[in-house]
Design an enzyme around this catalytic site. Structure first.
Site, PDB file in Angstrom:
ATOM      1  N   ARG A 160      45.787  46.926  39.515  1.00 52.59           N
ATOM      2  CA  ARG A 160      46.964  46.346  40.236  1.00 52.59           C
ATOM      3  C   ARG A 160      47.076  44.969  40.623  1.00 52.59           C
ATOM      4  O   ARG A 160      48.000  44.490  41.293  1.00 52.59           O
ATOM      5  CB  ARG A 160      47.102  46.987  41.494  1.00 52.59           C
ATOM      6  CG  ARG A 160      46.083  47.059  42.563  1.00 52.59           C
ATOM      7  CD  ARG A 160      46.429  47.770  44.028  1.00 52.59           C
ATOM      8  NE  ARG A 160      45.342  47.410  44.750  1.00 52.59           N
ATOM      9  CZ  ARG A 160      45.253  46.546  45.823  1.00 52.59           C
ATOM     10  NH1 ARG A 160      45.702  45.467  45.677  1.00 52.59           N
ATOM     11  NH2 ARG A 160      44.023  46.290  46.623  1.00 52.59           N
ATOM     12  N   THR A 208      56.381  47.936  40.042  1.00 55.18           N
ATOM     13  CA  THR A 208      56.205  46.776  40.964  1.00 55.18           C
ATOM     14  C   THR A 208      57.643  46.016  40.769  1.00 55.18           C
ATOM     15  O   THR A 208      58.257  45.915  39.694  1.00 55.18           O
ATOM     16  CB  THR A 208      55.185  46.047  40.494  1.00 55.18           C
ATOM     17  OG1 THR A 208      55.223  44.939  41.134  1.00 55.18           O
ATOM     18  CG2 THR A 208      54.823  45.948  39.051  1.00 55.18           C
ATOM     19  N   SER A 215      52.916  38.296  34.896  1.00 52.89           N
ATOM     20  CA  SER A 215      51.572  38.266  34.752  1.00 52.89           C
ATOM     21  C   SER A 215      51.262  39.264  33.547  1.00 52.89           C
ATOM     22  O   SER A 215      52.037  40.236  33.235  1.00 52.89           O
ATOM     23  CB  SER A 215      50.692  38.470  35.976  1.00 52.89           C
ATOM     24  OG  SER A 215      50.922  39.754  36.404  1.00 52.89           O
ATOM     25  N   TYR A 245      49.260  41.917  34.222  1.00 49.45           N
ATOM     26  CA  TYR A 245      49.376  43.026  34.977  1.00 49.45           C
ATOM     27  C   TYR A 245      51.226  43.557  35.000  1.00 49.45           C
ATOM     28  O   TYR A 245      51.160  44.708  34.649  1.00 49.45           O
ATOM     29  CB  TYR A 245      48.774  42.750  36.296  1.00 49.45           C
ATOM     30  CG  TYR A 245      49.457  43.808  37.338  1.00 49.45           C
ATOM     31  CD1 TYR A 245      49.128  45.026  37.305  1.00 49.45           C
ATOM     32  CD2 TYR A 245      50.434  43.377  38.385  1.00 49.45           C
ATOM     33  CE1 TYR A 245      49.667  46.014  38.142  1.00 49.45           C
ATOM     34  CE2 TYR A 245      50.792  44.151  39.468  1.00 49.45           C
ATOM     35  CZ  TYR A 245      50.557  45.485  39.223  1.00 49.45           C
ATOM     36  OH  TYR A 245      51.260  46.366  40.216  1.00 49.45           O
ATOM     37  N   HIS A 246      51.909  42.820  35.473  1.00 51.56           N
ATOM     38  CA  HIS A 246      53.183  42.964  35.733  1.00 51.56           C
ATOM     39  C   HIS A 246      53.821  43.586  34.395  1.00 51.56           C
ATOM     40  O   HIS A 246      54.623  44.429  34.303  1.00 51.56           O
ATOM     41  CB  HIS A 246      53.882  41.899  36.200  1.00 51.56           C
ATOM     42  CG  HIS A 246      53.769  41.646  37.795  1.00 51.56           C
ATOM     43  ND1 HIS A 246      53.148  40.446  38.030  1.00 51.56           N
ATOM     44  CD2 HIS A 246      53.800  42.300  38.775  1.00 51.56           C
ATOM     45  CE1 HIS A 246      52.902  40.411  39.411  1.00 51.56           C
ATOM     46  NE2 HIS A 246      53.241  41.360  39.829  1.00 51.56           N
ATOM     47  N   LYS A 290      53.179  47.046  33.494  1.00 48.17           N
ATOM     48  CA  LYS A 290      53.830  47.944  34.347  1.00 48.17           C
ATOM     49  C   LYS A 290      55.248  48.229  33.569  1.00 48.17           C
ATOM     50  O   LYS A 290      56.085  49.106  33.514  1.00 48.17           O
ATOM     51  CB  LYS A 290      54.196  47.640  35.932  1.00 48.17           C
ATOM     52  CG  LYS A 290      53.096  47.717  36.766  1.00 48.17           C
ATOM     53  CD  LYS A 290      52.617  48.852  36.840  1.00 48.17           C
ATOM     54  CE  LYS A 290      51.653  48.894  38.188  1.00 48.17           C
ATOM     55  NZ  LYS A 290      51.392  50.201  38.451  1.00 48.17           N
ATOM     56  N   GLU A 297      55.182  29.868  38.154  1.00 41.06           N
ATOM     57  CA  GLU A 297      56.365  30.785  38.766  1.00 41.06           C
ATOM     58  C   GLU A 297      57.447  29.701  39.354  1.00 41.06           C
ATOM     59  O   GLU A 297      57.256  28.433  39.555  1.00 41.06           O
ATOM     60  CB  GLU A 297      56.099  31.477  39.659  1.00 41.06           C
ATOM     61  CG  GLU A 297      55.435  31.092  40.886  1.00 41.06           C
ATOM     62  CD  GLU A 297      54.773  31.958  41.917  1.00 41.06           C
ATOM     63  OE1 GLU A 297      54.845  33.261  41.690  1.00 41.06           O
ATOM     64  OE2 GLU A 297      53.886  31.567  42.850  1.00 41.06           O
TER      65      GLU A 297
END
Length: 385
Positions: free
Chosen positions: A100, A144, A179, A181-182, A185, A325
């Site tokens: 996560r 997320t 990222s 990770y994102h 998702k 970002e």
């Protein structure tokens, strides 16, 4: 209702399992304990000591008289996963069982590949298990808010009505994750929507904001029921880090100017959102999306709130942002679905910061100062010119 919580040993999975059990559901938890291994790898651990899963479930039985079943294994092991689903026969599956952390996924190629493989393949195995064993199982998946990124338009709840060249259609809201990770998702969301469309499955995708807090009514009943309190720069949330820095008398480290705005949610609201989603399932063939957050604040505003509430002097320090970002951006998120189901939100300005100061004060001797500063840079894993 029988509910299987995947990732049930984790920061949110464990208190969710307790909350559902306390509300009368038959609950089982499944975990491979990878999150505990990340602590070993990174040289960090939960600020609040946590017990092993068997001690936790035994303690819950002592406190509540209710039992939570345990399955120990990996979603990447399809044979194990199919066996667990067949054995427990859930009517709902809550899926927390993914890597996560955005910074963890950006450490290097190995961690990016691990994150994508673990998350996407594990989720695919789960979709096949549901489709082949019992297509009526309701999948409640933790996504997320980071899937959306920071678009310059309002963020809807998962879907967007589009008009193009005089024609209209309803499609998944465009994603711009920040990222690997994102991005994993995002892949999950598309795979789940596809499975609902072609296999007539039912799923609720909960795009969750940044969670804060460490206690729920159930975890507070016994120290052995405590959940994690992550504070390091890889897994810790910004609010946890700020609270610890305030208690230790260190400056609050704001990345950049702090204009990055995020959705936030109290851990007590997270577990209640899961209950509401489980008890009000999506229809067959429906891919339902809720934005699981209760308010939004910039990083600078969070730091200022912590400084204002802490009973002592606090300084704020601006660091070079290790992430890639936007430093300032528009952020307006629709999040009415869960409120419509009955959620009564706690707000950060009203609650919890004060109790977090007490939790940190009681455990400050466990803080590893070296883990508070960022070590992962988004451009650090590749050569740039």
């Amino acid at each position: 209702m029988r509910v299987l919580v995947l990732g049930g040993d984790g920061y949110l999975g464990w208190p969710t399992a307790l909350h559902l059990s306390d509300k009368g559901h038959e609950v089982a938890v499944l975990d491979n304990f990878a999150r505990r291994q990340y602590d070993v790898e990174l040289g960090a651990e939960s600020l609040v000591p946590i017990e092993d899963l068997s001690t936790r479930t035994d303690a819950w039985h002592e406190v509540s008289g209710k039992r939570i079943a345990r399955y120990e294994g990996d979603l990447l092991d399809a044979e194990f996963l199919f066996g667990a689903v067949r054995d427990f026969r859930p009517s709902a599956i809550v899926h927390f069982a993914e890597q996560r952390s955005a910074p963890y996924s950006m450490i290097d190629r190995e961690h990016a590949v691990y994150t994508q493989h673990n998350n996407v393949v594990g989720n695919l195995n789960l979709l096949y298990a549901i489709a082949e064993i019992d297509p009526d199982i309701h999948l409640v998946k933790l996504g997320t808010m980071g899937e959306y990124g920071t678009p310059n338009i309002d963020i809807e709840e998962g879907w967007l009505e589009v008009e193009h060249n005089g024609r209209r259609d309803r499609m998944l809201y465009p994603k711009k994750p920040g990222s690997f990770y994102h991005l994993s998702k995002v892949h999950d969301s598309h795979n789940i929507e596809f499975a609902c469309r072609i296999w007539d499955l039912r799923a609720t995708d909960l795009n969750q904001g940044v969670v804060y807090g460490q206690q729920t009514p159930q975890t507070a009943l016994d120290p052995r029921l405590a959940t994690r309190f992550d504070y390091d720069a890889v897994f810790g949330t910004v609010l946890n880090r700020f609270v610890i820095q305030a208690v230790l008398g260190q400056p609050l480290t704001v990345y950049g100017k702090g204009g990055q705005t995020r959705g936030l949610i109290d851990i007590r609201d997270t577990v209640e959102c899961i209950r509401l989603a489980v008890e009000n399932p999506a229809g067959r063939g429906e891919f339902r999306v809720f934005n699981q957050m209760t308010e939004s604040m910039s990083v600078r505003e969070i730091a200022e709130l912590v400084a204002d509430r802490f009973p002592g002097p606090v300084q704020i320090e601006n660091l070079d942002n290790p992430r890639v970002e936007q430093p300032e951006h528009y952020y307006n998120v629709k999040h009415t679905g869960l409120v419509g189901l009955g959620l009564k939100p706690h707000l950060l300005s009203d609650t919890l910061i004060e109790s977090m100061f007490d939790i940190v004060g009681a455990n400050k001797h466990r803080v590893n100062d070296e883990r508070l500063r960022p070590t992962v840079r988004w451009r650090g894993a590749v050569e740039t010119s």
